[in-house]
Motif scaffolding. Structure first.
Motif, PDB file in Angstrom:
ATOM      1  N   TRP A 207     -89.961  43.755 -25.097  1.00 15.68           N
ATOM      2  CA  TRP A 207     -89.816  44.893 -24.196  1.00 15.68           C
ATOM      3  C   TRP A 207     -90.316  46.133 -24.928  1.00 15.68           C
ATOM      4  CZ3 TRP A 207     -89.598  46.766 -19.614  1.00 15.68           C
ATOM      5  CH2 TRP A 207     -88.995  48.003 -19.326  1.00 15.68           C
ATOM      6  N   THR A 209     -91.380  50.242 -24.785  1.00 14.11           N
ATOM      7  CA  THR A 209     -91.236  51.522 -24.079  1.00 14.11           C
ATOM      8  C   THR A 209     -91.940  52.607 -24.873  1.00 14.11           C
ATOM      9  OG1 THR A 209     -89.165  52.096 -25.211  1.00 14.11           O
ATOM     10  CG2 THR A 209     -88.976  50.825 -23.178  1.00 14.11           C
ATOM     11  N   THR A 233     -97.071  52.556 -19.214  1.00 12.94           N
ATOM     12  CA  THR A 233     -95.648  52.716 -18.917  1.00 12.94           C
ATOM     13  C   THR A 233     -94.886  51.618 -19.657  1.00 12.94           C
ATOM     14  OG1 THR A 233     -95.965  51.368 -16.920  1.00 12.94           O
ATOM     15  CG2 THR A 233     -96.055  53.747 -16.648  1.00 12.94           C
ATOM     16  N   ASN A 234     -93.624  51.448 -19.306  1.00 14.42           N
ATOM     17  CA  ASN A 234     -92.832  50.396 -19.931  1.00 14.42           C
ATOM     18  C   ASN A 234     -93.430  49.024 -19.595  1.00 14.42           C
ATOM     19  OD1 ASN A 234     -91.136  52.416 -20.804  1.00 14.42           O
ATOM     20  ND2 ASN A 234     -89.705  52.167 -19.113  1.00 14.42           N
ATOM     21  N   THR A 252     -87.242  49.886 -15.280  1.00  5.93           N
ATOM     22  CA  THR A 252     -86.183  49.806 -16.279  1.00  5.93           C
ATOM     23  C   THR A 252     -86.247  48.424 -16.923  1.00  5.93           C
ATOM     24  OG1 THR A 252     -84.534  48.950 -14.742  1.00  5.93           O
ATOM     25  CG2 THR A 252     -84.760  51.361 -14.896  1.00  5.93           C
ATOM     26  N   LYS A 253     -85.566  48.272 -18.028  1.00  5.78           N
ATOM     27  CA  LYS A 253     -85.530  46.968 -18.692  1.00  5.78           C
ATOM     28  C   LYS A 253     -84.936  45.919 -17.763  1.00  5.78           C
ATOM     29  CE  LYS A 253     -83.446  44.669 -22.706  1.00  5.78           C
ATOM     30  NZ  LYS A 253     -82.553  44.867 -23.885  1.00  5.78           N
TER      31      LYS A 253
END
Length: 264
Positions: A207, A209, A233-234, A252-253
């Motif tokens: 993940w 960010t 982006t993420n 979001t995650k």
């Protein structure tokens, strides 16, 4: 000669001159009124233009003074103004997105369909059920694509996931055959970016960010390939048993992990 003898002689001279005047031819008197009127109007216009220039200079000087806050406040105080003079910044009008499909603007390859993309590669193209049918599908075969090809699914806005104002895409799901490890990132992450190891249904992932970042992977032909995360982006990367799945978006995650868990 005595004074009383001069008076009759003068009177006689005046009489003679008056009689002579009747026999003389005088030139006609010219019409001078129009010329005088023209000069008066010209002089008035000259004064008016001078006043107009002076007024314009005064307005420009006042406008320049009002830009400077201390001077602006002093002028307002001198005139005993109760309304505060403020400078308003005009916000730029947002630029519209370029015309054309989203994937063409992002350089994702050739436009395709899900059945055609699945038929063009030798591995299973996964579909996230949580996002449904993709809005656009793109296929990049070698060259210039990686060995085995690369498929990208483009999604517009979905519930809770807005589309990017820059690209028009909400989520990109990119799939390619290859191997991915923590060494695939090295020092290519942007300043301020973070990376966290995760797992989805037993498959390892990462993940990411923060700032835009680059990673590399080894494709099915053993060639090292560098990829830029297109939405900046993420991003969630998952190694699905030899298929690298990359999920990008303003996510979001938790949202990214739910999308990855719904792949089938």
């Amino acid at each position: 000669m005595s004074r009383r003898h001069q008076v009759p002689e003068l009177a006689e001279l005046e009489q003679q001159l008056s009689d002579l005047a009747g026999h003389l031819e005088w030139p006609a008197t010219p019409e001078v009124a129009p010329a005088i009127r023209h000069r008066i109007l010209a002089r008035r216009q000259w004064f008016e233009s001078r006043w107009a220039i002076a007024a314009a200079v005064a307005i420009l000087a006042l406008a320049a003074l009002l830009v400077y806050p201390p001077t602006r406040d002093a002028i307002a105080h001198w005139f005993n103004l109760r309304t505060r003079i403020t400078q308003v910044t005009v916000l730029p009008t947002p630029s519209p997105l370029p015309p054309g499909p989203i994937g063409q603007r992002l350089g994702l390859g050739d436009s395709s369909t899900l059945p055609a993309a699945r038929a063009a590669v030798q591995w299973q193209v996964l579909l996230p059920s949580s996002l449904g049918v993709p809005d656009e599908v793109y296929l990049e075969l070698p060259p210039p694509g990686p060995a085995g090809g690369e498929v990208t699914l483009v999604y517009g806005a979905r519930q809770g996931i807005p589309a990017s104002t820059r690209t028009g895409a909400a989520v990109l799901v990119t799939e390619v055959q290859g191997n991915l490890t923590s060494d695939s990132f090295g020092k290519t992450l942007g300043e301020g970016a973070t990376i966290e190891e995760v797992a989805v249904a037993g498959h390892p992932g990462y993940w990411i960010t923060g700032s835009p970042h680059i990673f590399y992977f080894i494709d099915s032909a053993g060639i090292v390939r560098y990829e830029t995360l297109r939405l900046a982006t993420n991003t969630l990367l998952i190694d699905e048993g030899g298929t690298i799945v990359r999920i990008e978006g303003d996510l979001t995650k938790s949202q990214a992990l739910n999308i990855a868990a719904s792949l089938y």
